[in-house]
Design a protein around this motif. Structure first.
Motif, short mmCIF file in Angstrom:
data_model
loop_
_atom_site.label_atom_id
_atom_site.label_comp_id
_atom_site.label_asym_id
_atom_site.label_seq_id
_atom_site.Cartn_x
_atom_site.Cartn_y
_atom_site.Cartn_z
N GLY A 66 0.72 -1.23 -0.07
CA GLY A 66 -0.08 -0.14 -0.11
C GLY A 66 0.90 1.22 -0.05
O GLY A 66 1.82 1.35 0.43
N GLU A 67 0.39 2.35 -0.49
CA GLU A 67 0.98 3.73 -0.17
C GLU A 67 0.09 4.84 -0.20
O GLU A 67 -1.02 4.80 -0.66
N ALA A 68 0.36 5.85 0.45
CA ALA A 68 -0.31 7.00 0.78
C ALA A 68 0.23 8.15 0.02
O ALA A 68 1.27 8.30 0.05
N PHE A 69 -0.69 8.91 -0.63
CA PHE A 69 -0.31 10.08 -1.24
C PHE A 69 -0.92 11.46 -0.38
O PHE A 69 -2.13 11.40 -0.50
N MET A 70 -0.15 11.69 0.51
CA MET A 70 -0.97 12.51 1.62
C MET A 70 -1.48 14.02 1.34
O MET A 70 -2.36 14.03 1.76
N GLN A 71 -0.89 14.58 0.56
CA GLN A 71 -1.38 15.93 0.21
C GLN A 71 -2.68 15.63 -0.78
O GLN A 71 -3.56 16.55 -0.60
N GLU A 72 -2.56 14.71 -1.45
CA GLU A 72 -4.09 14.20 -2.20
C GLU A 72 -5.01 13.65 -1.42
O GLU A 72 -6.17 13.49 -1.98
N GLY A 73 -4.57 12.94 -0.33
CA GLY A 73 -5.75 12.27 0.61
C GLY A 73 -6.32 10.83 -0.42
O GLY A 73 -7.44 10.59 -0.24
N THR A 74 -5.25 10.18 -0.97
CA THR A 74 -5.61 9.01 -1.66
C THR A 74 -4.50 7.87 -1.42
O THR A 74 -3.59 7.92 -0.74
N LEU A 75 -5.04 6.71 -1.32
CA LEU A 75 -4.27 5.73 -1.11
C LEU A 75 -4.20 4.43 -2.42
O LEU A 75 -5.36 4.48 -3.13
N LEU A 76 -3.27 3.91 -2.20
CA LEU A 76 -3.33 2.62 -3.26
C LEU A 76 -3.15 1.52 -2.19
O LEU A 76 -2.32 1.32 -1.43
#
Length: 222
Positions: A94-104
Motif C-alpha cells: 500500500g501507499e499513501a499520497f498524503m497531500q492528495e488524500g488518496t491511497l493505493l
C-alpha cells in the motif's frame, strides 16, 4: 473575461471497470469480485479515522479516496518509481499520497491493516506537517502503526527477537528516512510503534496533539 467554474473529477486507471463503496468521507474503488474486501477496507478506514483523529487533532472531514488493486502486478504498474533498496514485498502492500488524500492498497489478506496504517499517514500529515520541517520517519511510521486497528504480529516478533539478542536499531530517532533492508525496516516499524505507545501511554493523547500542533507551527523536532 469569462472564468469557468472550478470542477473536480476522478481519473481512474482505464484498464479496469471500477466500482465503488462509500461511507462519508471515504470512498473505496475496486474491480472484480472483491466487494466484500472493499467493504472491509472501507469500515477499517472509518474506524481508524474515529480512533486516531482525536489523538492527533487531525480533521477527518476531508475526502479520502482508496484505489484497491487485486495483485502485485497491477499495483506495481500504478505506483511511481521508487528506490530499489526498499523491500518489494513491503512497498507493494500500500501507499499513501498524503497531500492528495488518496491511497493505493493491495487486496490481499492484509488489506485492512495496510489501509489503516496508510490512512493514518494522511492524518499525521494533516495534523502535524509544517512548511519548514518534516515529521521524522520514526514518528510518522510509529503513529501509523499505532493507529493500525488491524495489525499483524510480524513487527512484534521482530522487535522481541532484537530485544532478546540486544540488537535494536541504533539512533533510529536521528536518522533520515527508513532503513534500506527489509529486515531492518520491519524492526524499525516495531521499534517506532513501541516508542509511540510509550509516549501516548505515559503522557496521554493531549500531549501528542500538542506535539503535532508544535511541528505544524514550524518548530523542529529537535
Amino acid at each position: 473575461t469569462e472564468v469557468t467554474e472550478e470542477r473536480q473529477f476522478t481519473y481512474h486507471d482505464s484498464k479496469y471497470e471500477w466500482l465503488e463503496v462509500t461511507e462519508d468521507p471515504v470512498t473505496v474503488a475496486y474491480h472484480g469480485p472483491v466487494k466484500r474486501r472493499a467493504e472491509t477496507v472501507l469500515s477499517t478506514i472509518v474506524e481508524t479515522l474515529n480512533f486516531m483523529g482525536p489523538i492527533l487533532g487531525a480533521g477527518t472531514e476531508k475526502p479520502i479516496r482508496v484505489t484497491m488493486y487485486n495483485n502485485p502486478k497491477e499495483m506495481l504498474d500504478a505506483q511511481p518509481p521508487r528506490s530499489a533498496t526498499l523491500g518489494r514485498e513491503i512497498s507493494l502492500l500500500g501507499e499513501a499520497f498524503m497531500q492528495e488524500g488518496t491511497l493505493l492498497v493491495l487486496a490481499d489478506r492484509q488489506a485492512a491493516g495496510t489501509a489503516s496504517h496508510e490512512v493514518t499517514h494522511i492524518l499525521v500529515d494533516r495534523a502535524g506537517q509544517g512548511i519548514f520541517h518534516r515529521i521524522p520517519s520514526w514518528l510518522h511510521e510509529g503513529l501509523s502503526e499505532y493507529g493500525n486497528v488491524a495489525p499483524t504480529i510480524s513487527y512484534d516478533l521482530a522487535l522481541e527477537f532484537r530485544l532478546a539478542t540486544n540488537n535494536l536499531l541504533d539512533n533510529f530517532m536521528f536518522t533520515r528516512g527508513v532503513p534500506g533492508t527489509t529486515e531492518d525496516l520491519i524492526v524499525f516499524y516495531g521499534q517506532a510503534r513501541s516508542l509511540v505507545e510509550l509516549m501516548i501511554g505515559r503522557w496521554g493523547p493531549a500531549k501528542m496533539r500538542e506535539l503535532m500542533t508544535a511541528t505544524k507551527s514550524g518548530k523542529s523536532m529537535e
